[in-house]
Write an enzyme that holds these catalytic residues in place. Structure first.
Site, PDB file in Angstrom:
ATOM      1  N   LEU A   1     138.689 -50.237 -19.349  1.00  0.00           N
ATOM      2  CA  LEU A   1     139.201 -48.871 -19.483  1.00  0.00           C
ATOM      3  C   LEU A   1     138.283 -47.829 -18.863  1.00  0.00           C
ATOM      4  CD1 LEU A   1     139.752 -50.119 -22.824  1.00  0.00           C
ATOM      5  CD2 LEU A   1     141.480 -48.402 -22.340  1.00  0.00           C
TER       6      LEU A   1
ATOM      7  N   SER B   1     138.696 -39.856 -15.733  1.00  0.00           N
ATOM      8  CA  SER B   1     140.124 -39.870 -16.088  1.00  0.00           C
ATOM      9  C   SER B   1     140.842 -38.529 -15.993  1.00  0.00           C
ATOM     10  CB  SER B   1     140.273 -40.396 -17.527  1.00  0.00           C
ATOM     11  OG  SER B   1     139.808 -39.420 -18.446  1.00  0.00           O
TER      12      SER B   1
ATOM     13  N   THR C   1     147.325 -46.261 -14.868  1.00  0.00           N
ATOM     14  CA  THR C   1     148.145 -45.096 -15.180  1.00  0.00           C
ATOM     15  C   THR C   1     149.451 -45.123 -14.387  1.00  0.00           C
ATOM     16  OG1 THR C   1     148.234 -42.706 -14.796  1.00  0.00           O
ATOM     17  CG2 THR C   1     146.686 -43.903 -13.467  1.00  0.00           C
ATOM     18  N   ASP C   2     150.464 -44.423 -14.907  1.00  0.00           N
ATOM     19  CA  ASP C   2     151.711 -44.274 -14.151  1.00  0.00           C
ATOM     20  C   ASP C   2     151.543 -43.291 -12.985  1.00  0.00           C
ATOM     21  OD1 ASP C   2     151.521 -41.934 -15.620  1.00  0.00           O
ATOM     22  OD2 ASP C   2     153.559 -42.017 -16.449  1.00  0.00           O
ATOM     23  N   GLU C   3     150.424 -42.567 -12.967  1.00  0.00           N
ATOM     24  CA  GLU C   3     150.240 -41.558 -11.903  1.00  0.00           C
ATOM     25  C   GLU C   3     150.095 -42.200 -10.524  1.00  0.00           C
ATOM     26  OE1 GLU C   3     147.706 -38.268 -12.883  1.00  0.00           O
ATOM     27  OE2 GLU C   3     147.939 -38.630 -15.028  1.00  0.00           O
TER      28      GLU C   3
ATOM     29  N   TYR D   1     142.314 -38.438  -8.481  1.00  0.00           N
ATOM     30  CA  TYR D   1     142.269 -39.359  -9.630  1.00  0.00           C
ATOM     31  C   TYR D   1     143.242 -40.511  -9.434  1.00  0.00           C
ATOM     32  CZ  TYR D   1     143.659 -41.239 -14.198  1.00  0.00           C
ATOM     33  OH  TYR D   1     143.992 -42.095 -15.228  1.00  0.00           O
TER      34      TYR D   1
ATOM     35  N   LYS E   1     142.635 -44.612  -8.948  1.00  0.00           N
ATOM     36  CA  LYS E   1     143.195 -45.640  -9.840  1.00  0.00           C
ATOM     37  C   LYS E   1     144.078 -46.615  -9.050  1.00  0.00           C
ATOM     38  CE  LYS E   1     142.868 -46.042 -13.760  1.00  0.00           C
ATOM     39  NZ  LYS E   1     141.856 -46.687 -14.653  1.00  0.00           N
TER      40      LYS E   1
ATOM     41  N   LYS F   1     142.018 -31.833 -22.423  1.00  0.00           N
ATOM     42  CA  LYS F   1     143.380 -32.295 -22.141  1.00  0.00           C
ATOM     43  C   LYS F   1     144.387 -31.410 -22.884  1.00  0.00           C
ATOM     44  CE  LYS F   1     142.072 -35.949 -19.664  1.00  0.00           C
ATOM     45  NZ  LYS F   1     142.148 -37.371 -19.713  1.00  0.00           N
TER      46      LYS F   1
ATOM     47  N   ARG G   1     148.305 -26.194 -11.167  1.00  0.00           N
ATOM     48  CA  ARG G   1     147.342 -27.154 -10.612  1.00  0.00           C
ATOM     49  C   ARG G   1     147.766 -27.467  -9.177  1.00  0.00           C
ATOM     50  NH1 ARG G   1     147.677 -32.645 -13.812  1.00  0.00           N
ATOM     51  NH2 ARG G   1     145.889 -31.923 -14.983  1.00  0.00           N
TER      52      ARG G   1
HETATM   53  P1  NAD Z   1     138.215 -41.037 -21.199  1.00  0.00           P
HETATM   54  O1  NAD Z   1     137.811 -40.137 -20.089  1.00  0.00           O
HETATM   55  O2  NAD Z   1     138.448 -40.447 -22.551  1.00  0.00           O
HETATM   56  O3  NAD Z   1     137.127 -42.188 -21.393  1.00  0.00           O
HETATM   57  C1  NAD Z   1     136.539 -42.866 -20.312  1.00  0.00           C
HETATM   58  C2  NAD Z   1     135.304 -43.588 -20.828  1.00  0.00           C
HETATM   59  O4  NAD Z   1     134.736 -44.294 -19.734  1.00  0.00           O
HETATM   60  C3  NAD Z   1     134.229 -42.653 -21.370  1.00  0.00           C
HETATM   61  O5  NAD Z   1     133.741 -43.144 -22.596  1.00  0.00           O
HETATM   62  C4  NAD Z   1     133.151 -42.691 -20.294  1.00  0.00           C
HETATM   63  O6  NAD Z   1     131.837 -42.490 -20.818  1.00  0.00           O
HETATM   64  C5  NAD Z   1     133.329 -44.087 -19.742  1.00  0.00           C
HETATM   65  N1  NAD Z   1     132.840 -44.210 -18.361  1.00  0.00           N
HETATM   66  C6  NAD Z   1     133.122 -43.382 -17.309  1.00  0.00           C
HETATM   67  N2  NAD Z   1     132.463 -43.794 -16.214  1.00  0.00           N
HETATM   68  C7  NAD Z   1     131.781 -44.920 -16.550  1.00  0.00           C
HETATM   69  C8  NAD Z   1     130.931 -45.815 -15.861  1.00  0.00           C
HETATM   70  N3  NAD Z   1     130.643 -45.635 -14.559  1.00  0.00           N
HETATM   71  N4  NAD Z   1     130.403 -46.852 -16.529  1.00  0.00           N
HETATM   72  C9  NAD Z   1     130.677 -47.041 -17.847  1.00  0.00           C
HETATM   73  N5  NAD Z   1     131.448 -46.231 -18.563  1.00  0.00           N
HETATM   74  C10 NAD Z   1     132.009 -45.176 -17.931  1.00  0.00           C
HETATM   75  O7  NAD Z   1     139.507 -41.806 -20.691  1.00  0.00           O
HETATM   76  P2  NAD Z   1     140.781 -42.320 -21.502  1.00  0.00           P
HETATM   77  O8  NAD Z   1     141.763 -41.221 -21.570  1.00  0.00           O
HETATM   78  O9  NAD Z   1     140.338 -43.007 -22.731  1.00  0.00           O
HETATM   79  O10 NAD Z   1     141.363 -43.395 -20.466  1.00  0.00           O
HETATM   80  C11 NAD Z   1     140.914 -44.743 -20.482  1.00  0.00           C
HETATM   81  C12 NAD Z   1     141.587 -45.515 -19.376  1.00  0.00           C
HETATM   82  O11 NAD Z   1     142.990 -45.439 -19.522  1.00  0.00           O
HETATM   83  C13 NAD Z   1     141.280 -44.979 -17.981  1.00  0.00           C
HETATM   84  O12 NAD Z   1     141.117 -46.070 -17.116  1.00  0.00           O
HETATM   85  C14 NAD Z   1     142.515 -44.175 -17.613  1.00  0.00           C
HETATM   86  O13 NAD Z   1     142.718 -44.175 -16.219  1.00  0.00           O
HETATM   87  C15 NAD Z   1     143.590 -44.953 -18.332  1.00  0.00           C
HETATM   88  N6  NAD Z   1     144.763 -44.174 -18.747  1.00  0.00           N
HETATM   89  C16 NAD Z   1     144.630 -43.031 -19.482  1.00  0.00           C
HETATM   90  C17 NAD Z   1     145.751 -42.319 -19.884  1.00  0.00           C
HETATM   91  C18 NAD Z   1     145.652 -41.075 -20.718  1.00  0.00           C
HETATM   92  O14 NAD Z   1     146.667 -40.391 -20.924  1.00  0.00           O
HETATM   93  N7  NAD Z   1     144.483 -40.716 -21.244  1.00  0.00           N
HETATM   94  C19 NAD Z   1     147.022 -42.779 -19.511  1.00  0.00           C
HETATM   95  C20 NAD Z   1     147.133 -43.965 -18.758  1.00  0.00           C
HETATM   96  C21 NAD Z   1     145.995 -44.648 -18.385  1.00  0.00           C
END
Ligand code: NAD
Length: 362
Positions: free
Chosen positions: A87, A91, A140-142, A165, A169, A204, A297
């Site tokens: 994950l 993001s 992500t769906d993006e 972004y 991804k 967010k 945006r």
């Molecule tokens: P987030 O930004 O809240 O958390 C990301 C985490 O990754 C953080 O804890 C950060 O410290 C860690 N991180 C970042 N860079 C790093 C690195 N180089 N090494 C180690 N750790 C690192 O993100 P989120 O919203 O929890 O999303 C998690 C995943 O789900 C992402 O891959 C995102 O693309 C995907 N996603 C998110 C959503 C959403 O709506 N939030 C939707 C679909 C997919």
């Protein structure tokens, strides 16, 4: 007689983030797995989201950058995992507009480093463990770009990412797919719609609106608020991830969505309604009166919506939460957990507008 199998070990990257911390809390409560949280704690990583598991005997925290090949290799050798749930990412679309470099580094290079180490590890497992090993990439769906007023993203929709972004991804999805086809690494990919719920970083939309509303501050809505997202409560996403990790077919991708398409303006007015009920303003005015339309945006995708038929039919997953019930839970959580979000507002993020492209590096 069957030999009792030892509990599984899972490397969860990004376990201190919004979705990752929900995954870690869930796995600690529901499984006997050893959970290794690999997170370098960027601005978005927050160990306060993991207080409930920090002393749990199954839980280990490793402060490691996923792009650091040497340390990533050490993690595989030390913990000998059965699963990787990936994950960790940069993001936030708005931040990728201001500065794309960390997105390229973490989302693309970081994923590549993990794939290399996972493949080396997987190759030397015994046949039974090699068979059940999974590298689950969370996306992500993006990556699919934008929809017009109708239609849905399916697993066969072509990739057309529009933001730095989503492009990063998309690149990582392609790498993961290539490691399956070229190296036979057993991967699964999930492409999920917008998540919301407890412990989401206050930049967010949903937490920003709740917190600004509580403070009687303006509620910024981009453009005319017409952009549509398909909202999914975070715990429903966690349930989908667990199902795909265990039962998903290697090489397959699964779309995950909430069946809850809403225009941004409708999201904001729904939150306002819940706040009016739970925390009426002292002035007697409705929270809706705080809405302020702000410059859109750059490159803002109009609409995302998911066709989640495949994961429902193949793996039996569907979301448990409706948008209304999930939003009410979320608002209540932010009301009850000021001690989680106030230090963030006092520190790394003060509610400022991000992503207007004016500060983007050349
Ligand atoms: P987030 O930004 O809240 O958390 C990301 C985490 O990754 C953080 O804890 C950060 O410290 C860690 N991180 C970042 N860079 C790093 C690195 N180089 N090494 C180690 N750790 C690192 O993100 P989120 O919203 O929890 O999303 C998690 C995943 O789900 C992402 O891959 C995102 O693309 C995907 N996603 C998110 C959503 C959403 O709506 N939030 C939707 C679909 C997919």
């Amino acid at each position: 007689m069957h030999k009792k199998e030892s509990p599984r070990t899972i490397l969860v990257t990004g376990g201190a983030g919004f979705i990752g911390s929900a995954v870690v809390r869930h796995l600690a409560a529901e499984t006997d797995w050893r959970i290794v949280n690999v997170d370098c704690l960027t601005y978005a990583g927050n160990l306060n989201s993991l207080v409930s598991v920090s002393n749990h005997p199954q839980y280990v925290f490793e402060k490691v950058d996923i792009a650091d090949g040497h340390n990533v290799q050490r993690l595989f050798e030390t913990y000998d995992p059965d699963f990787v749930l990936h994950l960790a990412a940069e993001s936030h679309v708005d931040r990728s507009i201001d500065s794309a470099a960390p997105f390229i580094q973490t989302n693309i290079t970081g994923t590549f480093v993990l794939l290399e180490a996972a493949t080396r590890h997987w190759r030397q497992l015994d046949p039974a463990r090699r068979q059940r090993f999974r590298f689950h990439h969370v996306s992500t769906d993006e990556v699919f770009g934008t929809l017009g007023p109708t239609g849905l993203f399916s697993e066969t929709t072509p990739y057309r990412p529009n933001s730095p972004y989503s492009a990063s991804k998309a690149a990582s999805d392609h790498l993961v797919r290539a490691w399956f086809h070229t190296h036979e690494l057993p991967v699964v990919i999930t492409n999920c719609s917008n998540n919301y719920g407890p412990y989401q970083f206050p930049e967010k939309l949903i937490p920003l609106v709740i917190i600004n509303g509580l403070h009687g501050k303006s509620l910024p809505v981009y453009g005319r608020g017409e952009n549509v997202r398909d909202w999914l409560f975070v715990d429903d996403h966690v349930a989908a991830l667990q199902v795909v990790l265990i039962q998903g077919e290697p090489g397959q991708t699964y779309n995950v969505g909430g069946n809850s398409e809403r225009r941004n303006i409708d999201v904001v007015t729904t939150i306002c309604g819940v706040l009016d009920e739970l925390r009426p303003r002292k002035t007697g005015e409705r929270h809706e009166q705080l809405i302020e339309y702000v410059r859109d945006r750059p490159g803002h995708d109009l609409r995302y919506a998911i066709d989640a038929t495949k994961i429902r039919d193949a793996l039996g997953w569907s979301p448990a939460e409706s948008f209304e019930s999930g939003i009410e839970k979320t608002v209540r959580w932010y009301l009850d957990n000021r001690s989680w979000w106030q230090p963030i507002l006092d520190g790394s993020y003060q509610g400022q507008r991000l992503g207007l492209a004016s500060s983007a590096s050349s």
